[in-house]
Write a protein that holds these residues in place. Sequence first.
Motif, short mmCIF file in Angstrom:
data_model
loop_
_atom_site.label_atom_id
_atom_site.label_comp_id
_atom_site.label_asym_id
_atom_site.label_seq_id
_atom_site.Cartn_x
_atom_site.Cartn_y
_atom_site.Cartn_z
N GLU A 168 0.83 -1.19 0.00
CA GLU A 168 0.00 0.00 0.00
C GLU A 168 0.88 1.26 0.00
OE1 GLU A 168 -2.49 -0.50 3.43
OE2 GLU A 168 -4.05 -1.50 2.25
N VAL B 11 -3.49 4.35 0.10
CA VAL B 11 -4.24 3.75 -1.01
C VAL B 11 -3.63 2.40 -1.35
CG1 VAL B 11 -4.87 6.01 -1.95
CG2 VAL B 11 -2.79 4.88 -2.77
N SER B 12 -4.38 1.60 -2.07
CA SER B 12 -3.91 0.26 -2.45
C SER B 12 -2.74 0.35 -3.42
CB SER B 12 -5.05 -0.53 -3.10
OG SER B 12 -5.42 0.06 -4.34
N GLU C 140 -3.98 1.31 -6.93
CA GLU C 140 -4.22 2.74 -7.14
C GLU C 140 -2.90 3.50 -7.20
OE1 GLU C 140 -6.42 6.58 -5.06
OE2 GLU C 140 -7.14 4.54 -4.61
N LEU D 102 -1.60 3.15 -10.64
CA LEU D 102 -2.30 4.03 -11.57
C LEU D 102 -1.83 5.48 -11.43
CD1 LEU D 102 -5.96 2.66 -11.38
CD2 LEU D 102 -4.33 2.40 -13.27
N ARG D 103 -1.57 5.90 -10.20
CA ARG D 103 -1.06 7.25 -10.00
C ARG D 103 0.34 7.40 -10.59
NH1 ARG D 103 -3.62 10.54 -5.54
NH2 ARG D 103 -5.52 9.42 -4.94
N ASP E 214 -4.32 13.47 -1.74
CA ASP E 214 -5.74 13.12 -1.75
C ASP E 214 -6.50 14.14 -0.89
OD1 ASP E 214 -8.07 11.76 -2.27
OD2 ASP E 214 -7.79 10.32 -0.63
#
Length: 288
Positions: free
Chosen positions: A162, A171-172, A175, A178-179, A252
Amino acid sequence: MSQAEAVLYRPRPLWSLGLLRSEIGMTFRRGRTLVLLAVLAGVPVLIGIAVKIETGDGGSVGGGGGPAFLSQITNNGLFLVFTSLAATMPLFLPMAIGVIAGDSIAGESGSGTLRYLLVAPAGRTRLLLVKYAATMAFCLVGALVVALSALLTGALLFPLGEVTLLSGATVSFGEGLLRALAMAGVVALSLIGVAAIGLFISTLTHSGLAAMATTVGLLITVQILDTVPQLGSLQPYLFPHYWLSFADLLRDPVYWEQLQKNLGLQALYAALFGSAAWARFTTRDVTA
């Protein structure tokens, strides 16, 4: 030329796609391009090995110095992607783009192939767009090469899991990945200004080496100006000023203000220097 002849020699869309495919293929087959990509891929490996060696006896990393996210790599190898993008963005990636863009027109002119390219029904505007598109393809591939090399190196040397964002939220891994991909995309878009500047400089000379050296020299000069405190009022208008804004994707919610300023500034540089390159190239005597 009659109207019928004009229609006959008008470039067709499929022909234009073929020209673009050929230009991209030629760009990535050049030995110089492969060397540049190898250097970009090597930077994350060197950073990862250096961090692994320094922390092998339980020590900390860099004492707070070095690229952003450096201290987080030992906890999560995905941070090597973020660190490598931050480390290559100020110098390695822009210089590589400067070399590719600077040689795009001047290299063809110096080798004598430019006039033969213009014999085909490409048109100068279309050829210039193809050259710019090929340079942009290198921007994207270069950023992805850095990210992929960092991801593989991080997975081999450090644990994955994480991701704790800069804002403190967790976040996982998916994710976070993806970032990281989004950050690579923003890095590529952050280079469209440099690509346009290099393309413009490339239209001013018949020497590919001179165009590359001028583009890289200008890049270094502007980077230095961006660090001079007395030029604070000018710096927000310099193309590298917001380059590291991609780090805001690790918040975030995401902080969009700096990202928008960066992409807007790059679009402005691309429009200005792209227009200048078009004005110069469409009036240039390529037989000289």
